[in-house]
Design an enzyme around this catalytic site. Sequence first.
Site, PDB file in Angstrom:
ATOM      1  N   GLY A   1      -3.248  13.132  13.526  1.00  0.00           N
ATOM      2  CA  GLY A   1      -3.804  12.943  12.192  1.00  0.00           C
ATOM      3  C   GLY A   1      -3.813  11.520  11.688  1.00  0.00           C
ATOM      4  O   GLY A   1      -3.542  11.282  10.513  1.00  0.00           O
TER       5      GLY A   1
ATOM      6  N   CYS B   1      20.728  -4.707 -12.180  1.00  0.00           N
ATOM      7  CA  CYS B   1      20.584  -6.137 -12.455  1.00  0.00           C
ATOM      8  C   CYS B   1      19.419  -6.485 -13.372  1.00  0.00           C
ATOM      9  O   CYS B   1      19.248  -7.651 -13.728  1.00  0.00           O
ATOM     10  CB  CYS B   1      20.445  -6.915 -11.147  1.00  0.00           C
ATOM     11  SG  CYS B   1      18.804  -6.748 -10.365  1.00  0.00           S
TER      12      CYS B   1
ATOM     13  N   CYS C   1      15.234  -2.412  -5.508  1.00  0.00           N
ATOM     14  CA  CYS C   1      15.123  -3.523  -6.438  1.00  0.00           C
ATOM     15  C   CYS C   1      14.779  -4.785  -5.644  1.00  0.00           C
ATOM     16  O   CYS C   1      15.478  -5.133  -4.688  1.00  0.00           O
ATOM     17  CB  CYS C   1      16.432  -3.728  -7.199  1.00  0.00           C
ATOM     18  SG  CYS C   1      16.410  -5.186  -8.282  1.00  0.00           S
TER      19      CYS C   1
ATOM     20  N   HIS D   1       6.450   3.326   7.314  1.00  0.00           N
ATOM     21  CA  HIS D   1       6.065   2.708   6.044  1.00  0.00           C
ATOM     22  C   HIS D   1       7.015   3.051   4.902  1.00  0.00           C
ATOM     23  O   HIS D   1       6.681   2.878   3.735  1.00  0.00           O
ATOM     24  CB  HIS D   1       4.639   3.129   5.675  1.00  0.00           C
ATOM     25  CG  HIS D   1       3.624   2.643   6.658  1.00  0.00           C
ATOM     26  ND1 HIS D   1       2.471   3.344   6.955  1.00  0.00           N
ATOM     27  CD2 HIS D   1       3.597   1.535   7.436  1.00  0.00           C
ATOM     28  CE1 HIS D   1       1.777   2.682   7.863  1.00  0.00           C
ATOM     29  NE2 HIS D   1       2.442   1.591   8.169  1.00  0.00           N
TER      30      HIS D   1
ATOM     31  N   CYS E   1      15.545  -2.496 -12.951  1.00  0.00           N
ATOM     32  CA  CYS E   1      16.698  -2.050 -12.164  1.00  0.00           C
ATOM     33  C   CYS E   1      17.882  -1.800 -13.097  1.00  0.00           C
ATOM     34  O   CYS E   1      18.205  -2.637 -13.944  1.00  0.00           O
ATOM     35  CB  CYS E   1      17.044  -3.109 -11.126  1.00  0.00           C
ATOM     36  SG  CYS E   1      18.571  -2.803 -10.213  1.00  0.00           S
TER      37      CYS E   1
ATOM     38  N   GLN F   1       3.681   7.495   9.861  1.00  0.00           N
ATOM     39  CA  GLN F   1       3.120   6.511   8.946  1.00  0.00           C
ATOM     40  C   GLN F   1       3.121   7.058   7.510  1.00  0.00           C
ATOM     41  O   GLN F   1       2.761   6.346   6.587  1.00  0.00           O
ATOM     42  CB  GLN F   1       1.692   6.159   9.362  1.00  0.00           C
ATOM     43  CG  GLN F   1       1.610   5.529  10.750  1.00  0.00           C
ATOM     44  CD  GLN F   1       0.180   5.375  11.227  1.00  0.00           C
ATOM     45  OE1 GLN F   1      -0.444   4.342  11.018  1.00  0.00           O
ATOM     46  NE2 GLN F   1      -0.343   6.405  11.877  1.00  0.00           N
ATOM     47  N   ASN F   2       3.505   8.312   7.357  1.00  0.00           N
ATOM     48  CA  ASN F   2       3.485   8.951   6.053  1.00  0.00           C
ATOM     49  C   ASN F   2       4.745   8.628   5.258  1.00  0.00           C
ATOM     50  O   ASN F   2       5.811   8.392   5.834  1.00  0.00           O
ATOM     51  CB  ASN F   2       3.347  10.471   6.210  1.00  0.00           C
ATOM     52  CG  ASN F   2       2.066  10.844   6.931  1.00  0.00           C
ATOM     53  OD1 ASN F   2       1.105  10.090   6.936  1.00  0.00           O
ATOM     54  ND2 ASN F   2       2.059  12.009   7.563  1.00  0.00           N
TER      55      ASN F   2
END
Length: 288
Positions: free
Chosen positions: A232, A195, A141, A133, A192, A115-116
């Site tokens: 953890g 673009c 972008c 994640h 970006c 999850q880190n």
Amino acid sequence: MRTRPTLSWTNQGPSLPRATTLTDVVPIVAEGGVLVLSGAGLSTESGIPDYRGEGGSLRKHTPMTYDEFTSSEAGRQRYWARSHVGWRTIARAHPNAGHHAVTRLSGKLSGVITQNVDGLHQAAGSQDVVELHGGLDRVICLDCGLLSPRIDLDRRLREANPDFHVTTDEVNPDGDVFLPEETVRGFEVVPCAECGGVLKPDVVFFGENVPRPRVDQCYELVDTARSLLVLGSSLTVMSGLRFVRRAATAGIPVVIINRGETRGDAHASLRVDLPLGTSLTELADSVL
């Protein structure tokens, strides 16, 4: 529909027993086929505080949400100013004993889901890590979808803000830090390079959905594992808790090593309250 962020959790039932030795963990890991699910508590010994543990950053910090980032130019300015400072701490963080122990145990593992967003599992040598994640080392972008290295954005932000000299030792797991509004107000956000669109770190913000293909990949890892080892994580957010529930429902043993209670305790067959660096090193020494 995007989920609302769950920033806290309080145990409403009785506390469940927690072991303080690895005696019952060793044979489970020795059998192999272990899927690791890690959380911010694994990185605290690398100098990155967690959200909810003792001294956790949620006590004084509310993470950026997806809706605020996408709907508010001021919100994006605040986020990128703070993250620009925090990134320096994340970028120089090193894997700790816990990360290295997970790498040593690779022959007993069927996979690693983290999850880190700090990349420390990979820095320690773990292969094929699923970043649930995302990762702070990349930028996406929102308009054209281009992925680019965070180091390139860091250079561009430095060039755009030559007089922005701010340092802090208090960084959050998402790379954000606290800065006064008057410090943030003059920060220039860059678009970006391809673009001119809006740039966002390639991480899942609070209130944002994890991409479905990534979720399905994690479910497949759970379904084929012999056991699930949670390291953890308070399991407060559903993005991680759902895998614990899935394993428990399928009869797959769930082992949680964490300082303090977790939202997944009721689904675990074994709960261990020990510091992760020393305990995982001991676990690797015992199994290998």
